[in-house]
Motif scaffolding. Structure first.
Motif, PDB file in Angstrom:
ATOM      1  N   VAL A  94       0.839  -1.201   0.000  1.00  0.00           N
ATOM      2  CA  VAL A  94       0.000   0.000   0.000  1.00  0.00           C
ATOM      3  C   VAL A  94       0.875   1.251   0.000  1.00  0.00           C
ATOM      4  CG1 VAL A  94      -1.903   1.214   1.113  1.00  0.00           C
ATOM      5  CG2 VAL A  94      -1.723  -1.270   1.328  1.00  0.00           C
ATOM      6  N   PRO A  95       1.140   1.856  -1.168  1.00  0.00           N
ATOM      7  CA  PRO A  95       1.866   3.128  -1.206  1.00  0.00           C
ATOM      8  C   PRO A  95       1.063   4.216  -0.498  1.00  0.00           C
ATOM      9  CG  PRO A  95       1.754   2.112  -3.388  1.00  0.00           C
ATOM     10  CD  PRO A  95       0.809   1.356  -2.515  1.00  0.00           C
ATOM     11  N   ALA A  96       1.763   5.240  -0.004  1.00  0.00           N
ATOM     12  CA  ALA A  96       1.097   6.307   0.745  1.00  0.00           C
ATOM     13  C   ALA A  96      -0.010   6.958  -0.065  1.00  0.00           C
ATOM     14  CB  ALA A  96       2.123   7.353   1.176  1.00  0.00           C
ATOM     15  N   GLU A  97       0.226   7.183  -1.363  1.00  0.00           N
ATOM     16  CA  GLU A  97      -0.768   7.893  -2.179  1.00  0.00           C
ATOM     17  C   GLU A  97      -2.034   7.077  -2.401  1.00  0.00           C
ATOM     18  OE1 GLU A  97       2.249   5.988  -5.033  1.00  0.00           O
ATOM     19  OE2 GLU A  97       2.258   7.077  -3.122  1.00  0.00           O
ATOM     20  N   VAL A 121      11.989   8.591   5.462  1.00  0.00           N
ATOM     21  CA  VAL A 121      11.711  10.023   5.339  1.00  0.00           C
ATOM     22  C   VAL A 121      12.741  10.677   4.412  1.00  0.00           C
ATOM     23  CG1 VAL A 121      11.448  12.195   6.592  1.00  0.00           C
ATOM     24  CG2 VAL A 121      10.656  10.067   7.623  1.00  0.00           C
ATOM     25  N   GLU A 122      13.990  10.226   4.504  1.00  0.00           N
ATOM     26  CA  GLU A 122      15.053  10.811   3.689  1.00  0.00           C
ATOM     27  C   GLU A 122      14.925  10.449   2.212  1.00  0.00           C
ATOM     28  OE1 GLU A 122      18.788  11.267   6.802  1.00  0.00           O
ATOM     29  OE2 GLU A 122      18.644   9.498   5.515  1.00  0.00           O
ATOM     30  N   THR A 123      14.473   9.235   1.918  1.00  0.00           N
ATOM     31  CA  THR A 123      14.513   8.762   0.539  1.00  0.00           C
ATOM     32  C   THR A 123      13.183   8.858  -0.195  1.00  0.00           C
ATOM     33  OG1 THR A 123      14.094   6.492   1.291  1.00  0.00           O
ATOM     34  CG2 THR A 123      16.389   7.163   1.038  1.00  0.00           C
ATOM     35  N   ASP A 124      12.055   8.757   0.509  1.00  0.00           N
ATOM     36  CA  ASP A 124      10.761   8.736  -0.187  1.00  0.00           C
ATOM     37  C   ASP A 124      10.257  10.118  -0.563  1.00  0.00           C
ATOM     38  OD1 ASP A 124      10.870   6.056   0.007  1.00  0.00           O
ATOM     39  OD2 ASP A 124       8.951   5.795   0.999  1.00  0.00           O
ATOM     40  N   GLY A 125      10.747  11.167   0.123  1.00  0.00           N
ATOM     41  CA  GLY A 125      10.413  12.534  -0.253  1.00  0.00           C
ATOM     42  C   GLY A 125       8.923  12.809  -0.220  1.00  0.00           C
ATOM     43  N   PRO A 126       8.409  13.657  -1.158  1.00  0.00           N
ATOM     44  CA  PRO A 126       6.988  14.001  -1.171  1.00  0.00           C
ATOM     45  C   PRO A 126       6.068  12.797  -1.323  1.00  0.00           C
ATOM     46  CG  PRO A 126       8.250  15.500  -2.558  1.00  0.00           C
ATOM     47  CD  PRO A 126       9.184  14.397  -2.171  1.00  0.00           C
ATOM     48  N   GLY A 127       6.577  11.696  -1.900  1.00  0.00           N
ATOM     49  CA  GLY A 127       5.757  10.508  -2.061  1.00  0.00           C
ATOM     50  C   GLY A 127       5.290   9.919  -0.752  1.00  0.00           C
ATOM     51  N   MET A 129       3.997  11.673   1.600  1.00  0.00           N
ATOM     52  CA  MET A 129       2.799  12.459   1.928  1.00  0.00           C
ATOM     53  C   MET A 129       2.718  12.804   3.409  1.00  0.00           C
ATOM     54  SD  MET A 129      -0.042  10.630  -0.548  1.00  0.00           S
ATOM     55  CE  MET A 129      -1.331  11.725   0.024  1.00  0.00           C
ATOM     56  N   LEU A 130       3.870  13.129   4.000  1.00  0.00           N
ATOM     57  CA  LEU A 130       3.882  13.453   5.427  1.00  0.00           C
ATOM     58  C   LEU A 130       2.973  14.631   5.753  1.00  0.00           C
ATOM     59  CD1 LEU A 130       7.591  13.102   6.614  1.00  0.00           C
ATOM     60  CD2 LEU A 130       5.592  11.876   7.467  1.00  0.00           C
ATOM     61  N   GLY A 241       9.809  20.085  -0.940  1.00  0.00           N
ATOM     62  CA  GLY A 241       9.671  20.420  -2.348  1.00  0.00           C
ATOM     63  C   GLY A 241      10.386  21.701  -2.721  1.00  0.00           C
ATOM     64  N   SER A 242      11.510  21.966  -2.054  1.00  0.00           N
ATOM     65  CA  SER A 242      12.272  23.190  -2.323  1.00  0.00           C
ATOM     66  C   SER A 242      13.736  22.826  -2.558  1.00  0.00           C
ATOM     67  CB  SER A 242      12.138  24.169  -1.154  1.00  0.00           C
ATOM     68  OG  SER A 242      12.694  23.612   0.026  1.00  0.00           O
TER      69      SER A 242
END
Length: 276
Positions: A94-97, A121-127, A129-130, A241-242
């Protein structure tokens, strides 16, 4: 909702809504009470049967991504009070999205406490969905040490643990174990609570208007919580995202806001002032 009069030609008069709908509402309420009583009887029978289970009944093996995903969805949607979990790599089913069940349960008032491995947290980035999950009400923390396993626990009654290979990676067809109430589940819950107590909270809370002095914005508090959890500037930038330069500039602004000179002092002041 209307009654016919004896006038000619025929006429109709509206009935007061509370009079018209009261019998229907009473019947629906009675059916709902009957359903709740039936569920209570089933729950009592389930608990009684659980007490007589052998060791083979306390564990269930799930095979295949669909079976694992369906059970994760069921655990989240069926929870009444709380869902707790460990999130680490890799994603098994189950991916976060695709995790709409968490948003639905959060909206229904179920508490979610989620411990994230720093690596994810370091590798998955915006995916990951924190921010979306935090904004919906999830209580999230980053573990100071690598998490030993992936896990989701619903209402302290059922836990699901994906089985990974020796290198921590999924091997072949996804397989997971469901653990029901018993000594093993108690041990898993104790492990969760121990790591939760030492983990770093992630925050999206906005500034307190009543507080004296300047306070960082909600976005900067999220940035601070990521920094305090030990993420690199690159990982923080990915989550926000910056760019790395933007993160470093905002950190310099926060250092000035706190009236300190170094990042270490900023982290101390952020914790002391309740910014994270």
């Amino acid at each position: 909702m209307a009654v016919r009069t004896g006038d000619a030609p025929c006429r109709y008069h509206a009935v007061a809504p509370d009079v018209a709908f009261a019998p229907l509402l009473r019947r629906r309420q009675e059916r709902l009470l009957d359903d709740r009583a039936a569920v209570a009887r089933l729950a009592e029978a389930y608990r009684a049967a659980s007490a007589l289970r052998g060791s083979g009944d306390l564990l269930e093996v799930l095979r295949g991504a669909d079976a694992v995903a369906q059970r994760v969805d069921w655990l989240q949607r069926g929870a009444r009070q709380e869902v707790a979990g460990f999130v680490k790599q890799p994603t098994v089913a189950v991916p976060a999205e695709e995790n709409a069940a968490e948003f639905a349960s959060l909206k229904a008032g179920v508490r979610f406490r989620v411990l994230y491995d720093r690596d994810v947290v370091e590798t998955d980035g915006p995916g990951l969905m924190l921010r979306e999950f935090l904004a919906a009400g999830e209580e999230a923390r980053v573990s100071p040490t690598p998490l030993p396993l992936k896990m989701i626990v619903a209402d302290r009654e059922h836990a699901l643990l994906p089985l990974l290979g020796e290198d921590g990676r999924a091997t072949g067809e996804p397989v997971a174990v469901v653990v029901r109430a018993g000594a093993l589940l108690d041990a898993l819950l104790a492990l969760f609570e121990r790591i939760w107590a030492t983990a770093v909270p992630l925050s999206l809370d906005g500034p307190d208007p009543a507080a004296d002095g300047g306070r960082p914005s909600a976005e900067d508090r999220f940035l601070l919580s990521l920094v305090v959890s030990g993420l690199t500037d690159q990982a923080v930038a990915t989550q926000l995202g910056s760019s790395v330069r933007t993160v470093q500039r905002r950190l310099r602004d926060l250092i000035a806001l706190a009236g300190v000179e170094t990042r270490l002092q900023l982290v101390w002041q952020a914790a002391k002032r309740g910014w994270v």
